[in-house]
Motif scaffolding. Structure first.
Motif, PDB file in Angstrom:
ATOM      1  N   GLN A 104     -95.238 -57.176  48.533  1.00  0.00           N
ATOM      2  CA  GLN A 104     -95.703 -58.171  47.572  1.00  0.00           C
ATOM      3  C   GLN A 104     -95.657 -57.602  46.171  1.00  0.00           C
ATOM      4  OE1 GLN A 104     -99.683 -59.649  48.282  1.00  0.00           O
ATOM      5  NE2 GLN A 104     -99.653 -60.992  46.504  1.00  0.00           N
TER       6      GLN A 104
ATOM      7  N   TYR B 237     -94.124 -56.954  55.003  1.00  0.00           N
ATOM      8  CA  TYR B 237     -93.737 -57.613  53.760  1.00  0.00           C
ATOM      9  C   TYR B 237     -94.127 -56.725  52.586  1.00  0.00           C
ATOM     10  CZ  TYR B 237     -92.895 -62.219  55.923  1.00  0.00           C
ATOM     11  OH  TYR B 237     -92.400 -63.263  56.658  1.00  0.00           O
TER      12      TYR B 237
ATOM     13  N   LYS C  75     -83.749 -56.007  60.499  1.00  0.00           N
ATOM     14  CA  LYS C  75     -83.868 -55.919  59.054  1.00  0.00           C
ATOM     15  C   LYS C  75     -84.255 -57.268  58.482  1.00  0.00           C
ATOM     16  CE  LYS C  75     -80.466 -52.233  58.507  1.00  0.00           C
ATOM     17  NZ  LYS C  75     -79.159 -51.852  57.908  1.00  0.00           N
TER      18      LYS C  75
ATOM     19  N   LEU D 147     -98.883 -66.646  60.606  1.00  0.00           N
ATOM     20  CA  LEU D 147     -98.971 -65.201  60.454  1.00  0.00           C
ATOM     21  C   LEU D 147    -100.419 -64.791  60.243  1.00  0.00           C
ATOM     22  CD1 LEU D 147     -96.007 -64.310  58.058  1.00  0.00           C
ATOM     23  CD2 LEU D 147     -96.108 -64.070  60.534  1.00  0.00           C
TER      24      LEU D 147
ATOM     25  N   PHE E 143     -94.563 -57.829  61.432  1.00  0.00           N
ATOM     26  CA  PHE E 143     -93.771 -57.915  60.208  1.00  0.00           C
ATOM     27  C   PHE E 143     -94.320 -56.971  59.144  1.00  0.00           C
ATOM     28  CE2 PHE E 143     -91.761 -61.890  61.540  1.00  0.00           C
ATOM     29  CZ  PHE E 143     -92.680 -62.366  62.450  1.00  0.00           C
TER      30      PHE E 143
ATOM     31  N   PHE F 293     -88.914 -56.610  60.609  1.00  0.00           N
ATOM     32  CA  PHE F 293     -89.760 -57.263  61.592  1.00  0.00           C
ATOM     33  C   PHE F 293     -89.357 -56.842  62.996  1.00  0.00           C
ATOM     34  CE2 PHE F 293     -86.788 -60.667  62.873  1.00  0.00           C
ATOM     35  CZ  PHE F 293     -85.894 -60.650  61.812  1.00  0.00           C
TER      36      PHE F 293
ATOM     37  N   LEU G 151     -89.645 -59.943  52.896  1.00  0.00           N
ATOM     38  CA  LEU G 151     -89.654 -59.334  54.213  1.00  0.00           C
ATOM     39  C   LEU G 151     -88.816 -58.068  54.234  1.00  0.00           C
ATOM     40  CD1 LEU G 151     -90.535 -59.617  57.187  1.00  0.00           C
ATOM     41  CD2 LEU G 151     -88.451 -60.963  57.565  1.00  0.00           C
TER      42      LEU G 151
ATOM     43  N   LEU H 165     -97.831 -55.503  52.976  1.00  0.00           N
ATOM     44  CA  LEU H 165     -98.615 -56.338  53.878  1.00  0.00           C
ATOM     45  C   LEU H 165     -97.996 -56.344  55.260  1.00  0.00           C
ATOM     46  CD1 LEU H 165     -99.305 -59.461  51.626  1.00  0.00           C
ATOM     47  CD2 LEU H 165    -100.845 -57.580  52.108  1.00  0.00           C
TER      48      LEU H 165
ATOM     49  N   LEU I 273     -92.688 -62.162  42.301  1.00  0.00           N
ATOM     50  CA  LEU I 273     -91.649 -62.181  43.345  1.00  0.00           C
ATOM     51  C   LEU I 273     -92.191 -62.687  44.668  1.00  0.00           C
ATOM     52  CD1 LEU I 273     -89.815 -58.791  42.660  1.00  0.00           C
ATOM     53  CD2 LEU I 273     -89.140 -61.088  41.932  1.00  0.00           C
ATOM     54  N   GLY I 274     -93.477 -62.831  44.792  1.00  0.00           N
ATOM     55  CA  GLY I 274     -94.061 -63.276  46.045  1.00  0.00           C
ATOM     56  C   GLY I 274     -93.966 -62.193  47.104  1.00  0.00           C
ATOM     57  N   LEU I 275     -93.820 -62.621  48.350  1.00  0.00           N
ATOM     58  CA  LEU I 275     -93.691 -61.695  49.463  1.00  0.00           C
ATOM     59  C   LEU I 275     -92.236 -61.662  49.920  1.00  0.00           C
ATOM     60  CD1 LEU I 275     -96.782 -62.536  49.566  1.00  0.00           C
ATOM     61  CD2 LEU I 275     -96.657 -62.005  51.999  1.00  0.00           C
TER      62      LEU I 275
ATOM     63  N   PHE J  22    -102.485 -61.637  58.732  1.00  0.00           N
ATOM     64  CA  PHE J  22    -102.203 -60.529  57.836  1.00  0.00           C
ATOM     65  C   PHE J  22    -103.280 -59.450  57.875  1.00  0.00           C
ATOM     66  CE2 PHE J  22     -98.549 -61.693  55.276  1.00  0.00           C
ATOM     67  CZ  PHE J  22     -98.430 -63.054  55.491  1.00  0.00           C
ATOM     68  N   GLY J  23    -102.852 -58.228  57.569  1.00  0.00           N
ATOM     69  CA  GLY J  23    -103.791 -57.170  57.270  1.00  0.00           C
ATOM     70  C   GLY J  23    -104.235 -57.274  55.814  1.00  0.00           C
ATOM     71  N   GLU J  24    -105.108 -56.364  55.415  1.00  0.00           N
ATOM     72  CA  GLU J  24    -105.654 -56.412  54.057  1.00  0.00           C
ATOM     73  C   GLU J  24    -104.693 -55.858  53.017  1.00  0.00           C
ATOM     74  OE1 GLU J  24    -110.440 -56.342  54.460  1.00  0.00           O
ATOM     75  OE2 GLU J  24    -109.433 -54.399  54.619  1.00  0.00           O
TER      76      GLU J  24
END
Lengths: 115, 115
Positions: B37, B35, B57, B104, B33, B48, B45, B90, B41-43, B106-108
């Protein structure tokens, strides 16, 4: 469409105290999962706790527990005995049971734990 | 430990440039995925993928494309970067539907600034 709302942009708590972060969601689904993720400053986001909607029992993970109210569509996170390492942004998230990994996130709550 | 690695932590690009954000995971996860950020607004998508060479999409795909030529790698492409694409990106991965819990990894994150 599903939505997730976190109405507290920022919160603070004294070390060793208890704090509760709020989350509400909207869905017409009956089977779904709810999550709380933690994003420490400049570090990777990690899963804190997960709740299956079909389970009435609230999930717990050590100092972290949830209050899941399915009828009210509420999913709050309680952190007991807060520690400095709990300082982070916390995200509430929703996922339909059929959509593995496709999460819908709330806006996030920044939690500051004060010494 | 699951490891999701994003190639660049910080990038600065100019308007109109083509931008590649790379993500590699080492846990043989089917799902990957991207995302975005943003504060308040948060995350959200972007795209994916549930399998190699497969993409779908997300909620905000406009201005982005993706590539998944190998299972472990999922690239996000900004064909012509614009200032409103300045954000934190992300990457995340998760197990497939059959064995998935919805968690999930996540990467950094890659913080992109478009000037």
């Amino acid at each position: 469409a599903q939505t997730v709302t976190q109405s507290q942009p920022e919160m603070s708590v004294q070390e060793a105290e208890t704090v509760t972060l709020s989350c509400t969601y909207d869905t017409s689904e009956n089977n779904y999962y709810l999550f709380w993720y933690k994003q420490p400053p400049s570090r990777q986001m990690i899963l804190v706790i997960r709740q299956e909607a079909y389970k009435q029992q609230n999930a717990t993970e050590n100092r972290f527990s949830v209050n899941f109210q399915k009828a009210a569509k509420s999913f709050s996170l309680k952190i007991s005995d807060s520690q400095l390492g709990d300082t982070a942004m916390y995200f509430c998230a929703f996922m339909k049971q059929s959509n593995t990994g496709k999460l819908i996130f709330g806006q996030g709550t920044t939690l500051q734990v004060k010494p | 430990d699951v490891k999701v690695t994003q190639s660049s932590r910080y990038l600065v690009k100019r308007t109109g440039e083509k931008v590649f954000l790379e993500c590699v995971q080492d846990m043989d996860h089917e799902n990957m995925f991207w995302y975005r950020q943003d504060p308040g607004l948060g995350l959200r998508l972007i795209y994916f993928s549930y399998d190699v060479k497969m993409k779908e999409k997300g909620d905000i795909p406009e201005g982005y494309s993706v590539s998944r030529e190998k299972k472990e790698r999922f690239s996000l492409i900004l064909e012509s970067a614009s200032t409103n694409q300045t954000s934190m990106y992300l990457c995340a991965s998760s197990e497939g539907l059959a064995g998935g819990t919805g968690e999930l990894f996540f990467g950094e994150g890659s913080r992109l600034t478009v000037l």
